[in-house]
Design a protein around this motif. Structure first.
Motif, PDB file in Angstrom:
ATOM      1  N   THR A   3       1.234  -1.139  -0.129  1.00 24.13           N
ATOM      2  CA  THR A   3       0.147  -0.042  -0.124  1.00 24.13           C
ATOM      3  C   THR A   3       1.203   0.911  -0.136  1.00 24.13           C
ATOM      4  O   THR A   3       0.011   2.847   0.226  1.00 24.13           O
ATOM      5  N   GLU A   4       2.166   1.234   0.305  1.00 25.06           N
ATOM      6  CA  GLU A   4       2.716   2.512  -0.325  1.00 25.06           C
ATOM      7  C   GLU A   4       2.779   2.829  -1.210  1.00 25.06           C
ATOM      8  O   GLU A   4       2.778   2.759  -3.015  1.00 25.06           O
ATOM      9  N   ILE A   5       2.754   4.431  -1.482  1.00 25.82           N
ATOM     10  CA  ILE A   5       2.901   5.736  -1.618  1.00 25.82           C
ATOM     11  C   ILE A   5       3.823   5.648  -1.780  1.00 25.82           C
ATOM     12  O   ILE A   5       4.325   6.944  -1.462  1.00 25.82           O
ATOM     13  N   THR A   6       4.859   5.699  -3.350  1.00 24.41           N
ATOM     14  CA  THR A   6       6.005   6.560  -3.573  1.00 24.41           C
ATOM     15  C   THR A   6       6.092   7.947  -4.435  1.00 24.41           C
ATOM     16  O   THR A   6       5.260   8.174  -5.519  1.00 24.41           O
ATOM     17  N   PRO A   7       6.787   8.580  -4.698  1.00 22.35           N
ATOM     18  CA  PRO A   7       7.076   9.683  -5.168  1.00 22.35           C
ATOM     19  C   PRO A   7       7.775   9.069  -6.454  1.00 22.35           C
ATOM     20  O   PRO A   7       7.937   8.211  -6.714  1.00 22.35           O
ATOM     21  N   PHE A   8       6.662   9.866  -8.035  1.00 27.56           N
ATOM     22  CA  PHE A   8       7.255   9.719  -9.277  1.00 27.56           C
ATOM     23  C   PHE A   8       7.762  10.852 -10.191  1.00 27.56           C
ATOM     24  O   PHE A   8       6.704  11.929  -9.831  1.00 27.56           O
ATOM     25  N   ARG A   9       8.611  11.175 -10.844  1.00 31.11           N
ATOM     26  CA  ARG A   9       8.995  11.742 -11.867  1.00 31.11           C
ATOM     27  C   ARG A   9       8.928  11.391 -13.159  1.00 31.11           C
ATOM     28  O   ARG A   9       9.492  10.004 -13.067  1.00 31.11           O
ATOM     29  N   VAL A  10       8.729  12.087 -14.468  1.00 29.32           N
ATOM     30  CA  VAL A  10       9.011  11.654 -15.553  1.00 29.32           C
ATOM     31  C   VAL A  10      10.269  12.269 -15.909  1.00 29.32           C
ATOM     32  O   VAL A  10      10.693  13.173 -15.798  1.00 29.32           O
ATOM     33  N   HIS A  11      11.235  11.472 -16.490  1.00 27.25           N
ATOM     34  CA  HIS A  11      12.378  11.554 -17.274  1.00 27.25           C
ATOM     35  C   HIS A  11      12.552  10.836 -18.360  1.00 27.25           C
ATOM     36  O   HIS A  11      13.361   9.682 -17.986  1.00 27.25           O
ATOM     37  N   PHE A  12      12.559  10.531 -19.826  1.00 26.90           N
ATOM     38  CA  PHE A  12      13.420   9.603 -20.335  1.00 26.90           C
ATOM     39  C   PHE A  12      14.601  10.002 -21.148  1.00 26.90           C
ATOM     40  O   PHE A  12      15.302  11.030 -20.850  1.00 26.90           O
ATOM     41  N   PRO A  13      15.684   8.969 -20.805  1.00 33.83           N
ATOM     42  CA  PRO A  13      16.706   9.599 -21.375  1.00 33.83           C
ATOM     43  C   PRO A  13      17.150   9.542 -22.619  1.00 33.83           C
ATOM     44  O   PRO A  13      16.340   9.540 -23.572  1.00 33.83           O
ATOM     45  N   ASP A  14      18.408  10.638 -22.808  1.00 34.70           N
ATOM     46  CA  ASP A  14      18.381  11.084 -24.375  1.00 34.70           C
ATOM     47  C   ASP A  14      18.563  10.934 -25.626  1.00 34.70           C
ATOM     48  O   ASP A  14      17.968  10.091 -26.910  1.00 34.70           O
TER      49      ASP A  14
END
Length: 373
Positions: A3-14
């Motif tokens: 049930t953990e809620i973890t932060p997320f960020r968007v970044h795709f490799p170059d």
């Protein structure tokens, strides 16, 4: 993850962006259409212009920055990682509101809408906004087995809102978001404050109902869709895997497949850019391409299109119907939604109101949920 809620960020490799540009530069094109309109699909000249812009000028990094400006998280529900935006209003008593996107959309669709909801002029009209990515779409997990139907998604969303600590919440959606939001009224009625839809869905009533002039026009549009404009749904609901190979291998193919829907469903006079900019169109295509969700998003059609029941609901319902999307008779909606509190036919806009008319949609959401206070 539990049930953990973890932060997320968007970044795709170059490297992934360089690969995208290389594939666009080396695209192999079909012959031009044999008509002078979009009757056969996106026109070759338009596709070449849009893909050239995609290769040279579209700034995906700016879009990543816009996404990352909104708090994002992931959590596991029913064995699947669910990605969601969670934008809390500075007003603590704001109404929790769950926004569900459709296809060929994503949470990107709501970026211009969210600040209008979280930071209104009147604090009493504020919302805490939760925007999950549908299973198989965007940054949510891709199901590896069958069973992720509209009903299962609605139950997952109910778990998500409970996990976030919202005992009462509203729900809004269009396209698949309308299916899911309506089902929430049946799956979680004790916690759903009300449902707002821009594409209300209902089956023909068992007993004949009287249709006014507006309803008769809607019926004609519904018939025309079934006869002439539903090929995409027939393919995605029957052979999504066959389609998926082309979508996964060709960004031009992925763009053409979803561009056709934006052209058909947005409200414009033949110039699509009057409704949606090149950047908005390419943001959508880039997200589907980078996440490789052409096939997995299509499988929701295989799971649910013309298969899921349209259960009646007694929770309060409001409908804001934009003219390019007005194909359901109100008389039918009244049979399914037995507590229909609000209905408004707007004078402009199409299937993507959060993109096309975000200020209008924000006003409509406030108008409906204010009725329930």
């Amino acid at each position: 993850m539990g049930t953990e809620i973890t932060p997320f960020r968007v970044h795709f490799p170059d490297d992934t962006l360089r690969d995208l540009r290389a594939r666009l530069a080396g695209a192999r094109w079909p012959d031009a259409e044999t008509v002078d309109d979009w009757e056969q699909g996106p026109r070759l000249s338009y596709m070449k212009e849009l893909c050239a812009y995609w290769e040279r000028d579209h700034d995906w990094r700016a879009t990543e920055d816009r996404l990352n400006a909104v708090p994002q998280f992931r959590t596991e529900i029913d064995g699947l990682d669910v990605h969601f935006l969670h934008a809390r209003s500075p007003h603590p008593d704001a109404t929790p509101l769950l926004l569900t996107h459709g296809w060929p959309s994503s949470v990107l669709e709501f970026l211009d809408l969210i600040p209008r909801l979280t930071h209104p002029d009147d604090p009493s009209e504020a919302f805490h906004v939760v925007c999950p990515s549908l299973p198989g779409h965007g940054f949510s997990g891709r199901p590896t087995g069958p069973g992720w139907t509209v009903g299962r998604i609605a139950r997952a969303w109910a778990q998500l809102m409970a996990r976030l600590g919202y005992p009462r919440y509203g729900a809004h959606g269009g396209d698949w978001g309308s299916w899911v939001s309506a089902e929430l009224g049946s799956a979680d009625p004790e916690h759903v404050l009300g449902i707002h839809l821009t594409m209300p869905l209902a089956k023909a009533p068992e007993q004949p109902v009287e249709l006014d002039e507006r309803d008769q026009r809607a019926m004609a549009k519904m018939t025309g869709f079934g006869q002439n404009r539903s090929g995409y749904a027939a393919i995605q609901s029957t052979r999504p895997q066959a389609l998926g190979y082309g979508l996964a291998d060709s960004p031009a193919g992925q763009l053409a497949w979803i561009l056709d829907r934006f052209w058909e469903w947005a409200d414009h006079d033949g110039t699509l850019e009057k409704a949606l900019s090149f950047d908005q169109l390419l943001d959508a295509a880039t997200l589907y391409w980078l996440t490789d969700t052409g096939a997995s998003s299509a499988r929701l059609f295989w799971e649910s299109f013309n298969k899921e029941p349209m259960n009646p609901t007694n929770v309060p319902v409001g409908c804001s119907v934009f003219p390019k999307d007005a194909w359901l008779p109100r008389a039918w909606a009244e049979q399914r939604f037995t507590n229909l509190r609000y209905w408004k036919d707007l004078d402009s806009g199409g299937h993507f109101p959060a993109l096309e008319r975000p200020a209008v949609l924000a006003d409509e959401l406030r108008a409906f949920f204010t009725l329930l206070n």
